[in-house]
Motif scaffolding. Sequence first.
Motif, PDB file in Angstrom:
ATOM      1  N   HIS A 176      53.579  45.907  21.037  1.00 15.80           N
ATOM      2  CA  HIS A 176      52.129  45.873  20.794  1.00 15.80           C
ATOM      3  C   HIS A 176      51.619  47.293  21.045  1.00 15.80           C
ATOM      4  O   HIS A 176      51.564  47.758  22.183  1.00 15.80           O
ATOM      5  N   VAL A 177      51.290  47.987  19.970  1.00 14.82           N
ATOM      6  CA  VAL A 177      50.870  49.387  20.042  1.00 14.82           C
ATOM      7  C   VAL A 177      49.355  49.453  19.954  1.00 14.82           C
ATOM      8  O   VAL A 177      48.749  48.879  19.041  1.00 14.82           O
ATOM      9  N   VAL A 178      48.742  50.144  20.913  1.00 20.86           N
ATOM     10  CA  VAL A 178      47.301  50.407  20.865  1.00 20.86           C
ATOM     11  C   VAL A 178      47.135  51.893  20.574  1.00 20.86           C
ATOM     12  O   VAL A 178      47.444  52.743  21.415  1.00 20.86           O
ATOM     13  N   LEU A 179      46.678  52.194  19.383  1.00 20.69           N
ATOM     14  CA  LEU A 179      46.583  53.572  18.895  1.00 20.69           C
ATOM     15  C   LEU A 179      45.121  54.001  18.847  1.00 20.69           C
ATOM     16  O   LEU A 179      44.329  53.431  18.091  1.00 20.69           O
ATOM     17  N   PHE A 180      44.768  54.987  19.648  1.00 22.36           N
ATOM     18  CA  PHE A 180      43.409  55.519  19.669  1.00 22.36           C
ATOM     19  C   PHE A 180      43.380  56.814  18.865  1.00 22.36           C
ATOM     20  O   PHE A 180      43.998  57.803  19.248  1.00 22.36           O
ATOM     21  N   GLY A 181      42.653  56.787  17.740  1.00 26.62           N
ATOM     22  CA  GLY A 181      42.513  57.975  16.932  1.00 26.62           C
ATOM     23  C   GLY A 181      42.975  57.766  15.507  1.00 26.62           C
ATOM     24  O   GLY A 181      44.108  57.339  15.277  1.00 26.62           O
ATOM     25  N   ALA A 182      42.082  58.046  14.548  1.00 25.34           N
ATOM     26  CA  ALA A 182      42.396  57.865  13.133  1.00 25.34           C
ATOM     27  C   ALA A 182      42.414  59.201  12.403  1.00 25.34           C
ATOM     28  O   ALA A 182      41.962  59.313  11.264  1.00 25.34           O
TER      29      ALA A 182
ATOM     30  N   ILE B 150      48.817  45.639  11.052  1.00 24.10           N
ATOM     31  CA  ILE B 150      47.901  46.694  11.501  1.00 24.10           C
ATOM     32  C   ILE B 150      46.483  46.143  11.529  1.00 24.10           C
ATOM     33  O   ILE B 150      45.964  45.687  10.513  1.00 24.10           O
ATOM     34  N   GLU B 151      45.849  46.188  12.692  1.00 23.67           N
ATOM     35  CA  GLU B 151      44.447  45.762  12.827  1.00 23.67           C
ATOM     36  C   GLU B 151      43.602  46.972  13.206  1.00 23.67           C
ATOM     37  O   GLU B 151      43.824  47.601  14.238  1.00 23.67           O
ATOM     38  N   ALA B 152      42.648  47.305  12.341  1.00 25.65           N
ATOM     39  CA  ALA B 152      41.774  48.450  12.606  1.00 25.65           C
ATOM     40  C   ALA B 152      40.474  47.972  13.234  1.00 25.65           C
ATOM     41  O   ALA B 152      39.919  46.946  12.842  1.00 25.65           O
ATOM     42  N   GLU B 153      39.978  48.732  14.204  1.00 22.51           N
ATOM     43  CA  GLU B 153      38.707  48.393  14.857  1.00 22.51           C
ATOM     44  C   GLU B 153      37.890  49.663  15.073  1.00 22.51           C
ATOM     45  O   GLU B 153      38.345  50.606  15.727  1.00 22.51           O
ATOM     46  N   ALA B 154      36.679  49.675  14.517  1.00 18.51           N
ATOM     47  CA  ALA B 154      35.732  50.748  14.790  1.00 18.51           C
ATOM     48  C   ALA B 154      34.924  50.341  16.009  1.00 18.51           C
ATOM     49  O   ALA B 154      34.217  49.337  15.988  1.00 18.51           O
ATOM     50  N   SER B 155      35.025  51.106  17.093  1.00 18.21           N
ATOM     51  CA  SER B 155      34.399  50.718  18.349  1.00 18.21           C
ATOM     52  C   SER B 155      33.656  51.893  18.963  1.00 18.21           C
ATOM     53  O   SER B 155      34.188  53.001  19.042  1.00 18.21           O
ATOM     54  N   ASP B 156      32.429  51.620  19.423  1.00 16.83           N
ATOM     55  CA  ASP B 156      31.667  52.629  20.152  1.00 16.83           C
ATOM     56  C   ASP B 156      32.126  52.738  21.609  1.00 16.83           C
ATOM     57  O   ASP B 156      31.768  53.687  22.305  1.00 16.83           O
ATOM     58  N   THR B 157      32.900  51.754  22.052  1.00 17.69           N
ATOM     59  CA  THR B 157      33.405  51.752  23.425  1.00 17.69           C
ATOM     60  C   THR B 157      34.918  51.521  23.423  1.00 17.69           C
ATOM     61  O   THR B 157      35.398  50.485  23.874  1.00 17.69           O
ATOM     62  N   PRO B 158      35.673  52.482  22.901  1.00 18.18           N
ATOM     63  CA  PRO B 158      37.124  52.287  22.809  1.00 18.18           C
ATOM     64  C   PRO B 158      37.796  52.078  24.161  1.00 18.18           C
ATOM     65  O   PRO B 158      38.849  51.445  24.238  1.00 18.18           O
ATOM     66  N   GLU B 159      37.164  52.591  25.232  1.00 18.85           N
ATOM     67  CA  GLU B 159      37.772  52.391  26.547  1.00 18.85           C
ATOM     68  C   GLU B 159      37.834  50.916  26.935  1.00 18.85           C
ATOM     69  O   GLU B 159      38.713  50.498  27.707  1.00 18.85           O
ATOM     70  N   ALA B 160      36.935  50.094  26.376  1.00 21.26           N
ATOM     71  CA  ALA B 160      36.968  48.659  26.669  1.00 21.26           C
ATOM     72  C   ALA B 160      38.209  48.003  26.078  1.00 21.26           C
ATOM     73  O   ALA B 160      38.666  46.966  26.571  1.00 21.26           O
TER      74      ALA B 160
ATOM     75  N   MET C 237      45.071  59.827  20.958  1.00 23.80           N
ATOM     76  CA  MET C 237      44.980  61.024  20.116  1.00 23.80           C
ATOM     77  C   MET C 237      43.654  61.028  19.357  1.00 23.80           C
ATOM     78  O   MET C 237      43.636  61.077  18.127  1.00 23.80           O
ATOM     79  N   THR C 238      42.543  60.973  20.074  1.00 25.87           N
ATOM     80  CA  THR C 238      41.241  60.926  19.428  1.00 25.87           C
ATOM     81  C   THR C 238      40.775  62.338  19.074  1.00 25.87           C
ATOM     82  O   THR C 238      41.431  63.335  19.371  1.00 25.87           O
ATOM     83  N   HIS C 239      39.595  62.397  18.462  1.00 27.53           N
ATOM     84  CA  HIS C 239      39.006  63.672  18.056  1.00 27.53           C
ATOM     85  C   HIS C 239      38.325  64.392  19.218  1.00 27.53           C
ATOM     86  O   HIS C 239      37.869  65.521  19.073  1.00 27.53           O
ATOM     87  N   SER C 240      38.243  63.730  20.385  1.00 36.57           N
ATOM     88  CA  SER C 240      37.470  64.256  21.503  1.00 36.57           C
ATOM     89  C   SER C 240      38.328  64.332  22.759  1.00 36.57           C
ATOM     90  O   SER C 240      38.871  63.317  23.202  1.00 36.57           O
ATOM     91  N   HIS C 241      38.420  65.521  23.374  1.00 37.31           N
ATOM     92  CA  HIS C 241      39.166  65.649  24.625  1.00 37.31           C
ATOM     93  C   HIS C 241      38.506  64.843  25.737  1.00 37.31           C
ATOM     94  O   HIS C 241      39.201  64.292  26.608  1.00 37.31           O
ATOM     95  N   ALA C 242      37.175  64.791  25.728  1.00 37.13           N
ATOM     96  CA  ALA C 242      36.475  64.014  26.759  1.00 37.13           C
ATOM     97  C   ALA C 242      36.818  62.535  26.642  1.00 37.13           C
ATOM     98  O   ALA C 242      37.061  61.858  27.656  1.00 37.13           O
ATOM     99  N   LEU C 243      36.862  62.022  25.413  1.00 37.52           N
ATOM    100  CA  LEU C 243      37.232  60.620  25.209  1.00 37.52           C
ATOM    101  C   LEU C 243      38.698  60.404  25.558  1.00 37.52           C
ATOM    102  O   LEU C 243      39.050  59.384  26.175  1.00 37.52           O
TER     103      LEU C 243
END
Length: 329
Positions: free
Chosen positions: A165-171, A207-217, A231-237
């Motif tokens: 089960h892979v959780v991939l952050f960043g498109a 593959i299930e894609a989800e657009a989320s304003d709170t990816p940390e959840a 691997m998101t677009h934001s170092h802070a995120l």
Amino acid sequence: MQDAPLKPFRFADAARMVRAGVPVAMVTIVEVKGSAPREAGIRMLVSADDLVGTIGGGHLEWRGMDIAREMLARGEPRRIERIPLGPALGQCCGGVVQLAFEVLGQADLAWLDAVERNFAAQRALQRQVPASGAVTFCDSRAVLAGVTLEADGSWTDTLVPDTMHVVLFGAGHVGHALVKVLATLPCRVHWVDERDTLFPGGLPDNIEAEASDTPEAVVAQAPGGSYFLVMTHSHALDQTLCEEILKRTDFAYFGLIGSKTKRARFEHRMAEHGIDPARFAEMTCPMGVPGITDKAPAMIAVAIVAQLLQVREQRLAALRAGRTEAVHP
């Protein structure tokens, strides 16, 4: 064999085909003696014009397909076939393989659906398959996956969840390259990004894609034994996600894309935020098997997937050795 790329075997595909009324047979390697292309417990689905999964390719697979299609044409429900690879097929492996053939129908949906439920909960399921008659099944306390073949032609089939089960952050570019590779493997991918416009259409079923304003959840909601890729677009995120992942102790893999310099900066900041530095060894950064220096997205993706598969092999080895944490992270 077929023009489309070969799809990995999934019990969900078997259930889908049965529900759609597609005549389909499941072929399982139930026993291997000597050298063979694949190990016991490997399966494929065969219909009149399609193939899902592989038992090793070559003459063995062609012979398995022929038998399965003969059974579909005749309505034969179940069969065990012993195939010597050298004398019968001329394969250089030289071993002997026992194949089990099952023509699936509506009566099989009960255990197929039970497999999906159990695997989602990281539980094993055991099937008792008689030479004829109905298949019975139950939740299994057995840890070792495998098939036990009896002299009367019946067999016991212990099914243990081994799908990643892979959780991939960043498109971004690497995320897209990763999804293309992961789509062909025995895994489920939860692909998360804040920007829904970056997800392509027509994603594969796993593959299930989800657009989320709170990816940390998403981190807290992921099942135990997940493989986290950040691997998101934001170092802070990225840093927020890293801190949330390190609050857990049950992941199989946690990787952060970036350099050794990025790792050092993140470790310093996370220590300031109260993360125990002893946990930093559980974070893989840079990601990917060593020795691949090309930074093209496709190259990075292959190196990362190779590393995930190494971890998966280690967990399966633990499972085969009887250590239950491989099944219940």
